[in-house]
Design a protein around this motif. Structure first.
Motif, mmCIF file in Angstrom:
data_model
loop_
_atom_site.group_PDB
_atom_site.id
_atom_site.type_symbol
_atom_site.label_atom_id
_atom_site.label_comp_id
_atom_site.label_asym_id
_atom_site.label_seq_id
_atom_site.Cartn_x
_atom_site.Cartn_y
_atom_site.Cartn_z
ATOM 1 N N VAL A 25 -2.508 2.486 15.361
ATOM 2 C CA VAL A 25 -2.689 1.885 14.035
ATOM 3 C C VAL A 25 -1.367 1.335 13.486
ATOM 4 O O VAL A 25 -1.364 0.374 12.719
ATOM 5 N N HIS A 26 -0.249 1.945 13.894
ATOM 6 C CA HIS A 26 1.052 1.454 13.412
ATOM 7 C C HIS A 26 1.296 0.020 13.850
ATOM 8 O O HIS A 26 1.835 -0.802 13.106
ATOM 9 N N GLU A 27 0.883 -0.281 15.105
ATOM 10 C CA GLU A 27 1.038 -1.634 15.631
ATOM 11 C C GLU A 27 0.233 -2.618 14.795
ATOM 12 O O GLU A 27 0.701 -3.697 14.439
ATOM 13 N N ILE A 28 -1.012 -2.230 14.500
ATOM 14 C CA ILE A 28 -1.891 -3.121 13.742
ATOM 15 C C ILE A 28 -1.321 -3.346 12.342
ATOM 16 O O ILE A 28 -1.309 -4.466 11.836
ATOM 17 N N LEU A 29 -0.833 -2.280 11.725
ATOM 18 C CA LEU A 29 -0.260 -2.422 10.382
ATOM 19 C C LEU A 29 0.953 -3.349 10.411
ATOM 20 O O LEU A 29 1.128 -4.186 9.523
ATOM 21 N N ASP A 30 1.793 -3.194 11.444
ATOM 22 C CA ASP A 30 2.972 -4.064 11.554
ATOM 23 C C ASP A 30 2.546 -5.527 11.629
ATOM 24 O O ASP A 30 3.143 -6.402 11.005
ATOM 25 N N GLY A 36 1.773 -11.087 6.219
ATOM 26 C CA GLY A 36 1.752 -11.139 4.756
ATOM 27 C C GLY A 36 0.508 -10.560 4.125
ATOM 28 O O GLY A 36 0.214 -10.795 2.958
ATOM 29 N N GLU A 37 -0.260 -9.800 4.891
ATOM 30 C CA GLU A 37 -1.526 -9.254 4.377
ATOM 31 C C GLU A 37 -1.322 -8.030 3.493
ATOM 32 O O GLU A 37 -2.123 -7.744 2.620
ATOM 33 N N LEU A 38 -0.302 -7.254 3.790
ATOM 34 C CA LEU A 38 -0.061 -6.049 2.992
ATOM 35 C C LEU A 38 1.396 -5.628 3.145
ATOM 36 O O LEU A 38 2.133 -6.189 3.953
ATOM 37 N N ILE A 39 1.779 -4.654 2.316
ATOM 38 C CA ILE A 39 3.131 -4.110 2.420
ATOM 39 C C ILE A 39 3.017 -2.705 3.001
ATOM 40 O O ILE A 39 2.152 -1.931 2.589
ATOM 41 N N ILE A 40 3.891 -2.369 3.944
ATOM 42 C CA ILE A 40 3.880 -1.010 4.478
ATOM 43 C C ILE A 40 4.910 -0.185 3.717
ATOM 44 O O ILE A 40 6.081 -0.561 3.633
ATOM 45 N N HIS A 41 4.458 0.919 3.168
ATOM 46 C CA HIS A 41 5.358 1.852 2.496
ATOM 47 C C HIS A 41 5.903 2.765 3.582
ATOM 48 O O HIS A 41 5.166 3.586 4.139
ATOM 49 N N ARG A 42 7.197 2.611 3.908
ATOM 50 C CA ARG A 42 7.778 3.318 5.052
ATOM 51 C C ARG A 42 8.087 4.772 4.725
ATOM 52 O O ARG A 42 8.457 5.112 3.601
ATOM 53 N N ALA A 164 -9.402 -8.713 1.614
ATOM 54 C CA ALA A 164 -9.167 -9.776 0.638
ATOM 55 C C ALA A 164 -9.714 -9.379 -0.721
ATOM 56 O O ALA A 164 -9.060 -9.583 -1.757
ATOM 57 N N LYS A 165 -10.896 -8.804 -0.721
ATOM 58 C CA LYS A 165 -11.508 -8.413 -1.991
ATOM 59 C C LYS A 165 -10.674 -7.344 -2.695
ATOM 60 O O LYS A 165 -10.447 -7.401 -3.898
ATOM 61 N N VAL A 166 -10.202 -6.369 -1.918
ATOM 62 C CA VAL A 166 -9.419 -5.285 -2.527
ATOM 63 C C VAL A 166 -8.057 -5.799 -3.007
ATOM 64 O O VAL A 166 -7.571 -5.403 -4.069
ATOM 65 N N ARG A 167 -7.472 -6.722 -2.238
ATOM 66 C CA ARG A 167 -6.183 -7.292 -2.668
ATOM 67 C C ARG A 167 -6.370 -8.025 -3.989
ATOM 68 O O ARG A 167 -5.513 -7.978 -4.884
ATOM 69 N N ASP A 168 -7.512 -8.659 -4.101
ATOM 70 C CA ASP A 168 -7.874 -9.378 -5.317
ATOM 71 C C ASP A 168 -7.989 -8.424 -6.504
ATOM 72 O O ASP A 168 -7.441 -8.677 -7.594
ATOM 73 N N PRO A 176 0.522 -4.735 -5.892
ATOM 74 C CA PRO A 176 0.438 -5.257 -4.528
ATOM 75 C C PRO A 176 -0.494 -4.402 -3.675
ATOM 76 O O PRO A 176 -0.837 -3.289 -4.084
ATOM 77 N N LEU A 177 -0.877 -4.938 -2.497
ATOM 78 C CA LEU A 177 -1.673 -4.145 -1.566
ATOM 79 C C LEU A 177 -0.700 -3.387 -0.657
ATOM 80 O O LEU A 177 0.037 -3.982 0.120
#
Lengths: 394, 352, 246
Positions: A25-30, A36-42, A164-168, A176-177
């Motif tokens: 899942v880390h790969e997918i999140l990266d 630009g779909e989301l921000i990862i909180h490290r 997209a809906k949740v980011r909205d 931010p998401l």
């Protein structure tokens, strides 16, 4: 007559991440962050790396944690939450206990289905954004929240339109998401800290037998993301909680319904309780008592502690073989380190008699209760408004 | 150019391919990584073969004699293929053994590197293979059956109740092996019969999703297992194995009766499936052979050509391409031998 | 969630059912409409692949031991698209599920528990009588979670609400205020919520309920409850300066 050379056969090979059936899942999140779909909180440093089911590693932050609280815990068994905070304070760790946090609302969702995927994801993302804004990294107190948030993460990374809906929705809240790099359960933190907790142990647990109940929502949802240890249970059962028991010098008592649910049922424990009572008593407590005869039942989820602790009273009226005190790994660890059974572990909120256990641990619970009653007296007389962390020495 | 056929793997597939290739007139070199020929039936001490209950050791020895007794067959034990260059008709192969390396010329190559048993530690059901000595695999069971010493490992005594669990490591999307391993229903039924024969007081159960008893297995094994040997077939896979009162406790659903069941057993045998062996995975890489998502070596066309790979001059047979029983393996080994020799005659001109 | 979703399931016609029509008053078209709503959920493709009736889900299921309930039958009915049977299950069976997800052990990666989550949502969304019945006595919980952002508050620990939890509940409710003050964590100094949730936080929560369409679901199961919750939400949103029609 020849025998199978058991030792030769049974050295379990370490799980290889290449064999895992799902992508990391880390790969997918990266990838999503790069797009630009989301921000990862490290995860902040320092962190401990633990092993998960397929041999991948997971980062557990030591401190700078944002404590995502559990309604059932804080509402009905507040010694559980208090013990978690106490452990952090005993180690001098910096953490945040926010008011800018809602329940994950998963209890309601699983009980009544009066919600939907965007709402559940929205609640999760709002909490994660709130944590991100403080700079503290979320650590989840409840097993249900943890499992639910893992589910939400799966849904958000695999469904573009939901994301997209949740980011909205987040944008309408001015947020931010944000997705944390890891979804961390507090019991994973306790697991990562277990040797350091043992270093500060002041009580002797060598006479204590504990049975462990692993929470369904901890390890049955998004199964690859849960802690496993090749040296414990042959790496075939989650190591969380059991490893702590061993680290504290106590014995893990095995029983034949280890993988059974506790019977919480979400809706059942509130409005159809005969199921919960019957299941917890007959499939868990009675089996534990008959096969392991433990001094305590340990688990790492709100619903499980509540179910296993509260179901025993009515069962006694039916001459069922029950009567084992129940608490969380956090309270158990805190007691080991000398925490007050009432001021910190708040055991007076628990139902099944825990006093024999405390005696076996060498705790003078009568004296402790007298101390706590004094505190109550001071509160009654308004000499103090609240019991403080100073009062409990951390 | 070379008319030699290099056969990688000295198990049943490699041995039959070697025998027929040599019989057809081409010189053969067999490269085997272990110190003995025979492959899995020998290294894993298989007892009786599913087809006809023949002794696996006797049959494999027959295959070994068939291959080594043929003139023109060279065997190199303790050796592995390290690298390959050249092309069909003129391959240049580097063979490593201990610390040394030698070069070898070959006109065609047959890969016969076979399978390995699925490791139950990767199972996503809770079988506790690494926790409980009395949970064993069908490979472990073969050893005991061969010695006529099928016992409960923890006590050393013959078991009263034995359960087989089918499809372990196969037909499973969670593990990632969605395919069926083909041979386990037959093997478990055969072993169940053997247990019943060796321990007449025992009760034997097979917990399955489907019983795949193709062709003559139905009448030669399945019906006799139920009718003569009173093996109990229950539709419903076991999901958990725990310990209770010093015995194993298995938990599943008796789907016929439509309710959960949990019962004690003395020994549980996991019907572990087939996966590509380390040798198969390595050779695919070294020889540049495409594999499917499970790591088995792919052939050019599933039905009409079961032995040619996408690399001209390189053939594959046996379980290196996917789950196969011994009948399949012998047949495909013959096909590979035939195609290899036919290729050599056409391109290299020999053997005449 | 590993492999790709399977090809579209065939469109069911009346002849696809093998089951007797147990709810004859409800039209087939209506039952089919509800089933289509289930299939339209984004999660559906990853909750249902195929079922080979291995029974692992039933073996692991706590509800299967107590109720006449079978997650295997849920997956089978869904896989067969047996609309009659699915409608029956949506009314009679889905509320037995404990939502523990032990059934996620399925080797085909089905999630009968997940299917049930969607079936329940569709039942609630469409105001099925059985869903209202199942949630009878539960409305106070919905009120609490939706308006305070926490599900069970300390002041819910009353003997008449949890009589089977023993005399300890009486002790707790008698001493509630003092015992809550005797908790070191500052956020726990409340009895009407599990912990202090900030006003701005609640505002954000209400906006999430509104934008995600959850309020419409509440209206379906209990109009009175819906009105009370809307009142609380409207007041807070107004204070925060939002001009939204709830």
């Amino acid at each position: 007559m020849s025998f199978i050379p058991i030792d030769a056969l049974r050295t379990k090979p370490l799980p290889r991440p290449e064999d895992a059936p799902t992508r990391d899942v880390h790969e997918i999140l990266d990838e999503l962050e790069a797009a630009g779909e989301l921000i990862i909180h490290r995860v902040p440093e320092p962190y401990v790396e633990v092993m998960t089911k397929y041999g991948r590693t997971k980062k557990i932050p030591e401190q700078m944690t944002w404590h995502h609280k559990s309604c059932g815990q804080c509402g009905h068994i507040p010694g559980y939450s208090t013990a978690i905070f106490w452990l952090n304070r005993a180690f001098g760790f910096d953490y945040d206990d926010p008011t800018d946090q809602t329940s994950c609302t998963a209890w309601n969702y699983y009980a009544s289905a009066t919600s939907n995927a965007p709402a559940q994801a929205g609640v999760a993302m709002r909490n994660f954004a709130a944590a991100y804004e403080t700079g503290y990294f979320p650590i989840i107190h409840c097993g249900t929240s943890y499992g639910h948030y893992k589910e939400v993460r799966e849904e958000l990374i695999h469904h573009d339109d939901l994301r997209a809906k949740v980011r909205d929705i987040m944008a309408k809240l001015g947020k931010p998401l944000v997705m944390p790099e890891e979804i961390v359960h507090y019991s994973e933190w306790v697991h990562a800290m277990r040797d350091r907790i043992a270093e500060r142990q002041v009580l002797d647990f060598s006479d204590i037998t504990a049975t462990v109940h692993p929470a369904c929502h901890y390890y049955k949802l998004v199964q690859e993301d849960a802690i496993y240890d090749p040296d414990l249970y042959g790496g075939e059962r989650t190591a969380t909680v059991s490893a702590l028991v061993q680290a504290l010098g106590a014995t893990v008592g095995d029983y034949s319904t280890f993988f059974d649910c506790c019977g919480f049922g979400f809706r059942h424990i509130l409005v159809e309780r005969d199921f919960t009572r019957s299941f917890a008593t007959q499939r868990k407590i009675e089996v534990m008592k008959e096969e392991a005869n433990p001094d305590v039942v340990l688990t790492h989820d709100t619903g499980c502690v509540t179910t296993l602790d509260k179901s025993q009273f009515a069962a006694q009226a039916h001459d069922k073989n029950v009567g084992i005190p129940v608490m969380s790994d956090a309270q158990f660890a805190a007691l080991a380190m000398g925490a007050h059974p009432y001021r910190v572990c708040q055991l007076h909120w628990h139902t099944t008699d825990y006093t024999p256990l405390l005696e076996k641990m060498g705790i003078d619970w009568k004296a402790a209760w007298a101390e706590f009653e004094e505190d109550i007296g001071r509160l009654e007389r308004k000499e103090i408004e609240f019991l403080s962390w100073e009062d409990v020495g951390v | 150019m070379s008319d030699r056929v290099l056969i990688i793997g000295g198990g049943p597939a490699g041995l039959e391919a070697a025998r027929l290739t040599a019989q057809l007139g081409a010189p053969v070199t067999v490269i085997e990584k272990n110190d003995a020929l025979g492959g899995m039936p020998i290294s894993q001490s298989y007892a009786a073969l599913t087809h006809g209950f023949q002794s696996a050791e006797e049959l494999t020895n027959h295959l070994i004699e068939g291959a080594t007794g043929q003139s023109g067959v060279e065997v190199r034990l303790g050796s592995q293929v390290a690298a390959i260059g050249g092309s069909a008709g003129a391959f240049n192969v580097t063979v490593g053994s201990d610390d040394s390396e030698t070069q070898l010329e070959a006109g065609a190559v047959i890969v016969a590197t076979g399978f390995t048993h699925f490791d139950p530690g990767r199972e996503t059901q809770q079988y506790g293979y690494y926790e409980f000595p009395d949970v064993i695999g069908i490979n472990d069971a073969e050893k005991m059956l061969k010695d006529h010493a099928f016992v409960t490992p923890s006590t050393g005594k013959p078991p009263e109740r034995v359960a087989f669990i089918q499809c372990v490591g196969s037909r499973d999307r969670q593990i990632g092996n969605e395919y069926c391993s083909k041979v386990c229903c037959g093997i478990s039924s055969k072993q169940a019969i053997e247990v019943r024969q060796q321990i007449p007081e025992s009760r034997v159960f097979i917990f399955y999703i489907d019983m795949r008893m193709y062709g003559y297995w139905e009448n030669e094994i399945y019906w006799p297992a139920q009718e003569q040997h009173r093996v109990n077939y229950v539709k419903g896979i076991v999901t958990e194995i725990l310990s209770k009162n010093g015995r194993l406790l298995i938990r599943g659903e008796d789907t016929t009766m439509g309710r959960p069941m949990e019962v004690p057993m003395d020994v549980v045998v996991l019907a572990v499936g087939m996966e590509p062996s380390q040798g198969t995975r390595r050779m695919a890489e070294v020889l540049g052979l495409p594999t499917n998502k499970y790591g088995f070596i792919e052939t050019v066309h599933d039905t009409l050509d079961t032995v040619s790979t996408t690399v001209p001059g390189i053939y594959v047979c046996g379980a290196a391409t996917g789950p196969a029983d011994l009948d399949d393996t012998i047949s495909s080994a013959g096909a590979a031998a035939g195609k290899a020799v036919a290729f050599l005659r056409a391109s290299v001109g020999v053997p005449a | 969630m590993s492999s790709a979703a399977p090809a579209a399931l065939f469109t069911a016609d009346r002849g696809a059912t093998l089951s007797p029509h147990s709810y004859p008053d409800v039209s087939y078209e209506e039952k089919l409409r509800l089933w289509d709503e289930v299939k339209a959920d984004i999660r559906f493709p990853t909750y249902l692949y195929g079922c080979y009736e291995c029974g692992i889900c039933v073996a692991a299921c706590p509800s299967a031991r107590f109720y006449d309930f079978s997650p295997r039958k849920i997956a089978q009915a869904a896989g067969r698209e047996d609309v009659e049977l699915i409608f029956e299950q949506m009314n009679d069976d889905v509320w037995n599920c404990s939502q523990c997800f032990s059934c996620n052990r399925c080797p085909r990666e089905n999630s009968p528990g997940g299917l049930i989550t969607i079936l329940r949502e569709v039942a609630v969304n469409n105001g099925l009588a059985s869903s209202k019945e199942a949630l009878e006595g539960y409305s106070r919980i919905v009120y609490k979670i939706m308006t305070t952002g926490t599900q069970v508050s300390p002041d819910m620990l009353q003997a008449d609400a949890f009589p089977d939890w023993g005399p300890g509940v009486v002790d707790v409710s008698d001493n509630l205020d003092l015992w809550r003050r005797a908790l070191p964590p500052e956020t726990l100094h409340t009895t009407s919520m599990s912990w202090h949730v900030g006003k701005e936080t609640l505002t954000e929560l209400y906006l999430i309920w509104h934008y995600s369409g959850v309020m419409d679901m509440i209206a379906e199961i209990d109009e009175g409850l819906h009105m009370i919750i809307i009142d609380v939400m409207e007041e807070t949103l107004e204070d925060a300066g939002y001009d939204i029609e709830l």
